[in-house]
Design a protein around this motif. Structure first.
Motif, PDB file in Angstrom:
ATOM      1  N   ASP A 237      11.279 -66.716  52.464  1.00 22.89           N
ATOM      2  CA  ASP A 237      10.862 -68.046  52.869  1.00 22.89           C
ATOM      3  C   ASP A 237       9.392 -68.179  52.494  1.00 22.89           C
ATOM      4  OD1 ASP A 237      10.423 -70.435  54.169  1.00 22.89           O
ATOM      5  OD2 ASP A 237      10.163 -69.493  56.133  1.00 22.89           O
ATOM      6  N   GLY A 238       9.066 -69.222  51.770  1.00 20.97           N
ATOM      7  CA  GLY A 238       7.669 -69.438  51.413  1.00 20.97           C
ATOM      8  C   GLY A 238       7.316 -68.882  50.056  1.00 20.97           C
ATOM      9  N   ALA A 239       6.053 -69.102  49.711  1.00 20.84           N
ATOM     10  CA  ALA A 239       5.596 -68.726  48.377  1.00 20.84           C
ATOM     11  C   ALA A 239       4.869 -67.394  48.412  1.00 20.84           C
ATOM     12  CB  ALA A 239       4.661 -69.800  47.847  1.00 20.84           C
ATOM     13  N   PRO A 240       5.349 -66.449  47.613  1.00 22.82           N
ATOM     14  CA  PRO A 240       4.668 -65.165  47.586  1.00 22.82           C
ATOM     15  C   PRO A 240       3.479 -65.236  46.629  1.00 22.82           C
ATOM     16  CG  PRO A 240       6.531 -65.111  46.139  1.00 22.82           C
ATOM     17  CD  PRO A 240       6.489 -66.493  46.716  1.00 22.82           C
TER      18      PRO A 240
ATOM     19  N   ILE B  98      16.777 -66.590  56.517  1.00 19.92           N
ATOM     20  CA  ILE B  98      15.920 -65.432  56.698  1.00 19.92           C
ATOM     21  C   ILE B  98      15.176 -65.470  58.023  1.00 19.92           C
ATOM     22  CG2 ILE B  98      14.064 -66.519  55.358  1.00 19.92           C
ATOM     23  CD1 ILE B  98      14.821 -62.845  55.167  1.00 19.92           C
ATOM     24  N   ALA B 133       9.698 -60.630  54.076  1.00 19.62           N
ATOM     25  CA  ALA B 133      10.504 -61.666  53.442  1.00 19.62           C
ATOM     26  C   ALA B 133      10.008 -63.061  53.780  1.00 19.62           C
ATOM     27  CB  ALA B 133      11.955 -61.526  53.858  1.00 19.62           C
ATOM     28  N   VAL B 134       9.244 -63.184  54.860  1.00 19.67           N
ATOM     29  CA  VAL B 134       8.718 -64.504  55.146  1.00 19.67           C
ATOM     30  C   VAL B 134       7.304 -64.579  54.585  1.00 19.67           C
ATOM     31  CG1 VAL B 134       8.153 -66.198  56.901  1.00 19.67           C
ATOM     32  CG2 VAL B 134      10.147 -64.755  57.158  1.00 19.67           C
ATOM     33  N   GLN B 135       7.192 -65.321  53.532  1.00 13.09           N
ATOM     34  CA  GLN B 135       5.911 -65.430  52.851  1.00 13.09           C
ATOM     35  C   GLN B 135       5.216 -66.739  53.166  1.00 13.09           C
ATOM     36  OE1 GLN B 135       4.246 -63.311  50.703  1.00 13.09           O
ATOM     37  NE2 GLN B 135       5.667 -61.732  51.344  1.00 13.09           N
ATOM     38  N   HIS B 136       5.904 -67.578  53.870  1.00 14.53           N
ATOM     39  CA  HIS B 136       5.255 -68.827  54.269  1.00 14.53           C
ATOM     40  C   HIS B 136       4.208 -68.483  55.318  1.00 14.53           C
ATOM     41  CE1 HIS B 136       4.665 -72.625  56.369  1.00 14.53           C
ATOM     42  NE2 HIS B 136       5.003 -73.187  55.221  1.00 14.53           N
ATOM     43  N   PRO B 137       2.959 -68.864  55.078  1.00 16.29           N
ATOM     44  CA  PRO B 137       1.898 -68.361  55.947  1.00 16.29           C
ATOM     45  C   PRO B 137       2.115 -68.640  57.429  1.00 16.29           C
ATOM     46  CG  PRO B 137       0.966 -69.457  54.044  1.00 16.29           C
ATOM     47  CD  PRO B 137       2.437 -69.690  53.982  1.00 16.29           C
ATOM     48  N   ARG B 139       4.801 -69.670  59.137  1.00 17.67           N
ATOM     49  CA  ARG B 139       6.009 -69.091  59.730  1.00 17.67           C
ATOM     50  C   ARG B 139       5.914 -67.573  59.770  1.00 17.67           C
ATOM     51  NH1 ARG B 139       8.333 -73.682  56.957  1.00 17.67           N
ATOM     52  NH2 ARG B 139       8.884 -72.521  55.078  1.00 17.67           N
ATOM     53  N   ARG B 189      -4.077 -66.811  53.283  1.00 13.03           N
ATOM     54  CA  ARG B 189      -3.406 -67.640  52.298  1.00 13.03           C
ATOM     55  C   ARG B 189      -3.208 -69.070  52.797  1.00 13.03           C
ATOM     56  NH1 ARG B 189       2.191 -65.473  50.709  1.00 13.03           N
ATOM     57  NH2 ARG B 189       1.234 -63.414  50.834  1.00 13.03           N
ATOM     58  N   GLN B 193      -2.643 -73.858  51.269  1.00 14.34           N
ATOM     59  CA  GLN B 193      -1.440 -74.659  51.446  1.00 14.34           C
ATOM     60  C   GLN B 193      -1.810 -76.124  51.536  1.00 14.34           C
ATOM     61  OE1 GLN B 193       1.936 -73.238  52.253  1.00 14.34           O
ATOM     62  NE2 GLN B 193       0.931 -71.620  51.118  1.00 14.34           N
TER      63      GLN B 193
END
Lengths: 303, 790
Positions: A237-240, B98, B133-137, B139, B189, B193
């Motif tokens: 989920d989200g941008a790496p 996820i 796996a959670v790359q949204h800052p 969340r 990061r 956004q």
């Protein structure tokens, strides 16, 4: 259920039971009308034996030209519905012509039957095994009864099972390297892996792993391919940012998968793919598909 | 608009959470695991929103968090009912999305750890890894914050039941460190956004989330087994690595502060070089001074709180490390404004003063470093920097409350060099005020020299320029300070004291015309005080060679440059007074020639410089008063001076002034003590002459009656009083006739006109009446008959 059709009510009731029917594992099978019924499970080289009961309805007698039981392995193409291609056909005569006045039981046995293919219910093709009991009658038409059963064949773990590792990308836009721990998975396996982001210039919204099944039927110019997505599993989920590595862990258990089938009787093939899909903020999809082989591992050898 | 939408979305999300939580609860109540998982995943799906601001998202998160508590208990019970926890652990991972999947995984993971079926480490590792796996800052940050929250009481930390062996400590440590690192990355990061025009707002929101990240450091500090060694070798380097590498101002600022605040003081002390080593590597925009000041303040308090800690400070050479680090920071941050670097040194100085109050050399070193830094930038012009410098220089003053200590700091004056005039003066004022306030004794000439060097902002003008805009009152106020300072300088040893005076003179003379009138007097008086002291101690212990003889000091004063400087700058009245004072002192020391010389100078001044008639009157009265008391003169000298004074008196402009001056001159011929100075004849002569002038005044008054109300009645009465005085003193030349004629004059004049002197007359009469009845006086007063006045 036949009694519903009063007019065509057959003269007798035929039932088929398997020898070890009580203990044998039953598996659900979806029928044409969408109903799910439980059918007994066999595998190749097993002896299929049991009893056939023929019970004429009250006060009726059944005159016949003989009773036989067949074990059929059939492939049915949906574009050619009702037309079965039998790849296996075994017959046992169980009664000579005569008359049946009362309930009569016949034992039958097909020993060590070669059943190389698994039962399969696809989009365009169906492979099924069935026992067919026929009470042959001259004028009134034969009385036929079917009993489906399911065949599943177990295989040992493959001796060679390499991981899938690949670097893909769009120049100056996105470069990733993904790795799945195996290329061959059994149906209750777990796909483990990692996705490395080497370069990220697009705004990724999320990343999914899809399990896709490709069913191709026919041959040559008539080949028909149908692809289904059986699972869509969100990986990220989200941008790496570059340098991130995202873990992959997908349990296959919850999905309705079958083993990979290669060119079953020149009629059809079933292949599985892992499709890695990246979706950007404008909903553009970037994907890379990799074939995996699925196989059915003998339960006992599990874990 | 946007805020409204925000509210709306939040409300909708909360409603959905509530609804799903309700179904989840129902499933839990009926022990339906499958449904419980399904609804909890649906509930958690609300957290997948991107529409909420961090603030609102937090609100939503808290709602969900509360519900997850129920789920955790359910999981625990479920395992009690025979459901394998490993199966559950797998089961929750079937969730397609996820975010819900990972929240559930964390929840079950925490139960897993408690069950002790597996090693804590494996689960922790798995959880922290999966959360990638959670790359949204936003969340991701909240997810990891949840992970930290639910695992927190399961880590082998102080007082927890799950204390493991040494390895477990390290693994837990590793877990927290990793979670911290990842959280920080996400946090940093966040700023990228969304559109750049909302950057400011985003940074504000981001700042609100900082505690989520910082909490990890807090957990680290609570972990059991994190001793100094581990902290130094693992924890700190890892944290700093992250802090430095994230290259984000906000994060660096906050996290450095966090580190400083959460870990124990002695850790900091022992790892100072590491911690400080990171400072120059931070972003140039980071407010390092706040960071370092926090650290220094903490360590200062530490040093203050326990005496045992102090040796540690010495052992780790905290000072030199700080000094070095600040140097590096200043070097690394090219754009650091002067104010910034000075502030840094200010904090270092404060720290040094706190911790090493007895190490003046350190203090001096700080000043030295500051000088080096300032030498690169040149004179400071901006207000902020100036303010900081003043604070910087004031710090040691406040600490030691003793200027003498400051004077030992060789770099102190050098720092002052870099101030602009204004600031330099302000600083000088502070220094002088400190001396005055603390009653500091400055006892040696060298100290005085240094002090005046420091305070030169007050003592003299810069570059010869005179600032005309300066407020006169302020200026006076400032120079008063200098004057007061001069009076403070004191040494019991006259030798040294005289040196002090010499030094002060040297400095004061540079002050320029505006200052001299205000600063010379205290100098002179200070010198005179010394002279009196020398005289009081009768024998001069140093013999004639000593510099501290009254003569030498007086010579110093009489030298052209001291008092005379005043006349040059149009303050002759002050100069005159000072000469007279000096003369008096010389007189007391019985130095005739010197006394004479002073008088000569005073006379010269009177003649050449004092032109205002009122000033002349005043000056003359002073001259007469002083001269009257002189005892050293021989007859000739005295006559000369007296004659001159009388002459001046007669040449005053206004008649009444002449009259008064002359009757005062009468005193010059009559000294109480000196037998040879009782010339009654000349006294009466003077008085007669005065009376003649009074007559003249009277005539003029009569001529212009009506226009002028000032008659000579008052003069007559004054003269009468003079006569009475000399009569009492036993001057035989004062005769009844004279008094009678005067009395008649008074009487006749009072009849003619309202003189305004009635009360004066009456009290004089009462006095006469009184004196007639006194024992010793009655015979002298026999000459006077009361009927004269009827």
């Amino acid at each position: 259920m036949n009694y519903l059709l009063g007019a065509f009510k057959p003269a007798c009731n035929i039932s088929i039971t398997f020898t070890d029917g009580k203990n044998r594992k039953q598996v659900p099978i979806k029928k044409d009308n969408g109903q799910i019924v439980m059918n007994p499970l066999f595998q190749s080289q097993e002896t299929i034996a049991g009893k056939i009961n023929i019970e004429p309805y009250q006060g009726k007698k059944v005159e016949h030209n003989g009773v036989k039981v067949e074990l059929l392995g059939q492939i049915e193409m949906y574009h050619d519905r009702g037309n079965f291609y039998d790849f296996t056909s075994l017959v046992r005569e169980i009664d000579v012509p005569g008359e049946i006045y009362e309930r009569k039981t016949y034992p039958f046995e097909f020993s060590s039957v070669e059943m190389p293919y698994e039962t399969f219910n696809g989009v365009n093709v169906r492979l099924r095994y069935v026992l067919k009991v026929t009470v042959t009658r001259g004028y009134a038409g034969s009385i036929v009864e079917y009993q489906d059963f399911v065949v599943r064949n177990y295989v040992p773990p493959p001796p060679i099972n390499n991981s899938i590792k690949m670097e893909v990308g769009i120049e100056d836009c996105l470069h990733i390297e993904f790795e799945y721990n195996k290329s061959k998975y059994h149906l209750k396996d777990v796909i483990l892996g990692k996705i490395y982001f080497l370069l990220v210039r697009i705004k990724i919204k999320n990343m999914d792993l899809e399990i896709r099944r490709r069913e191709s039927t026919g041959a040559g110019a008539n080949t028909h391919v149908e692809t289904e997505t059986l699972a869509k599993f969100e990986l990220m989920d989200g941008a790496p940012v570059r340098g991130e590595s995202i873990p992959v862990r997908v349990f296959l258990t919850p999905y309705d998968l079958t083993p990979t089938h290669h060119n079953i009787n020149n009629k059809f093939s079933v292949k599985y793919y892992l499709n890695l899909v990246l979706v950007d903020e404008e909903d553009r999809r970037y994907f890379k598909q990799q074939e995996i082989t699925l196989y059915r591992l003998k339960e006992e050898t599990l874990s | 608009m946007i805020a409204d939408d925000d509210e709306k979305w939040l409300a909708a999300a909360i409603a959905a959470v509530k609804q799903n939580a309700f179904y989840m609860q129902r499933a839990i109540d009926s022990n339906n695991l499958k449904d419980a998982l399904k609804f909890s995943a649906q509930m958690l799906s609300e957290l997948r929103t991107s529409k909420l601001s961090p603030h609102k998202y937090y609100e939503l998160y808290m709602r969900v968090f509360n519900e997850l508590g129920t789920l955790e208990i359910f999981f625990k019970e479920e395992t009690g009912r025979g459901c394998s926890i490993a199966e559950l652990y797998e089961l929750v991972q079937h969730a397609g999305n996820i975010l819900p999947r990972l929240y559930l995984l964390c929840t079950i993971g925490s139960v897993y750890i408690k069950s002790k079926d597996v090693t804590t480490t494996d689960i922790l590792k798995d959880l922290v890894e999966m959360c990638r796996a959670v790359q949204h800052p936003l969340r991701g940050l909240f997810l990891r914050s949840y992970l930290a929250q639910v695992t927190r009481d399961k880590l082998p930390c102080i007082g927890s039941e799950l204390e493991g062996d040494g390895d477990a400590h390290m693994d837990a440590l590793e877990f927290v460190l990793q979670n911290f690192t990842e959280m920080n990355k996400l946090w940093v990061r966040m700023q990228h956004q969304g559109p750049s025009r909302e950057k400011e707002k985003r940074e504000k929101e981001r700042n609100e989330l900082r505690d989520l990240v910082g909490k990890n450091l807090h957990v680290l500090s609570q972990l059991e087994g994190v001793d100094l060694g581990i902290y130094r070798d693992t924890v700190l380097p890892r944290i700093l690595e992250q802090v430095v590498n994230c290259k984000d101002e906000l994060a660096q600022c906050y996290l450095m502060d966090c580190i400083i605040q959460v870990f124990p003081d002695d850790f900091h002390l022992q790892t100072l070089d590491v911690l400080l080593g990171a400072c120059p590597q931070l972003q140039p925009s980071v407010d390092i001074k706040t960071v370092l000041s926090g650290l220094m303040e903490r360590l200062s308090n530490y040093a203050a709180s326990s005496v045992e800690a102090l040796p540690n400070f010495l052992q780790v050479e905290a000072f030199s490390k700080f000094n070095y680090a600040i140097g590096k920071v200043v070097e690394a941050q090219v754009d650091l404004p002067a104010a910034g670097s000075v502030t840094l040194y200010l904090f270092l100085l404060k720290f040094t003063l706190h911790v090493y109050s007895d190490r003046l050399d350190y203090v001096d070193q700080v000043l030295g470093s500051c000088v080096t830094q300032l030498s690169a930038t040149g004179k400071l012009c901006d207000d902020k920097a100036a303010k900081q410098i003043v604070a910087f220089l004031s710090a040691p003053l406040e600490k030691y409350n003793n200027v003498v200590t400051i004077l030992k700091l060789t770099n102190y004056p050098q720092v002052m060099e870099y101030l602009d005039h204004e600031t330099n003066k302000a600083m000088a004022i502070i220094i002088v005020q400190s001396v005055l306030k603390n009653n500091t004794h400055i006892t040696t000439a060298d100290e005085v020299d240094a002090l005046f060097e420091l305070a030169k902002g007050l003592i003299k003008d810069f570059d010869g320029k005179i600032d005309n805009e300066i407020d006169e009152e302020d200026f006076q106020e400032e120079q008063n300070l200098v004057a007061r300072l001069v009076h403070k300088l004191y040494n019991d040893d006259p030798e040294e004291m005289s040196k002090i005076i010499f030094t002060v003179r040297k400095h004061i003379l540079t002050g320029g015309p505006k200052r001299l009138p205000l600063t010379i007097p205290p100098l002179v008086f200070s010198a005179l005080k010394l002279i009196r002291r020398l005289r009081g101690g009768d024998e001069n212990p140093f013999g004639d060679d000593a510099s501290a003889t009254p003569k030498k000091i007086l010579q110093l004063l009489s030298e052209a440059s001291t008092v005379e400087a005043l006349s040059d700058v149009s303050a002759p009245d002050v100069a005159l007074r000072l000469y007279l004072q000096c003369a008096q002192a010389a007189n007391d020391c019985e130095l005739e020639t010197v006394t004479y010389e002073f008088f000569t100078k005073a006379y010269l001044l009177y003649e050449e410089e004092i032109s205002d008639s009122k000033a002349q009157v005043t000056a003359l009265h002073l001259i007469i008063g002083t001269l009257q008391r002189m005892r050293v003169f021989n007859v000739e000298n005295r006559d000369t001076l007296t004659h001159k004074a009388t002459g001046y008196s007669a040449r005053l402009l206004r008649k009444p002034d002449q009259c008064r001056a002359i009757y005062e001159c009468a005193h010059l011929f009559w000294a109480d003590e000196g037998e040879n100075l009782k010339d009654g004849e000349r006294v009466v002569l003077c008085l007669k002459r005065a009376q003649r002038i009074a007559d003249a005044v009277q005539k003029m008054a009569n001529a212009s009656r009506g226009t002028s109300s000032t008659g000579s009645v008052a003069l007559y009465v004054e003269l009468l009083n003079k006569y009475l005085y000399f009569l009492e003193k036993g001057n035989s030349e004062v005769t009844g006739d004279t008094i009678q004629s005067l009395a008649e004059l008074v009487r006749s004049e009072t009849k003619k006109v309202e003189s305004g002197a009635e009360s004066f007359i009456n009290s004089t009469l009462r006095y006469i009446e009184f004196q007639r009845q006194q024992d010793g006086m009655s015979e002298k007063y026999e000459k006077i008959k009361m009927e004269w006045f009827e």
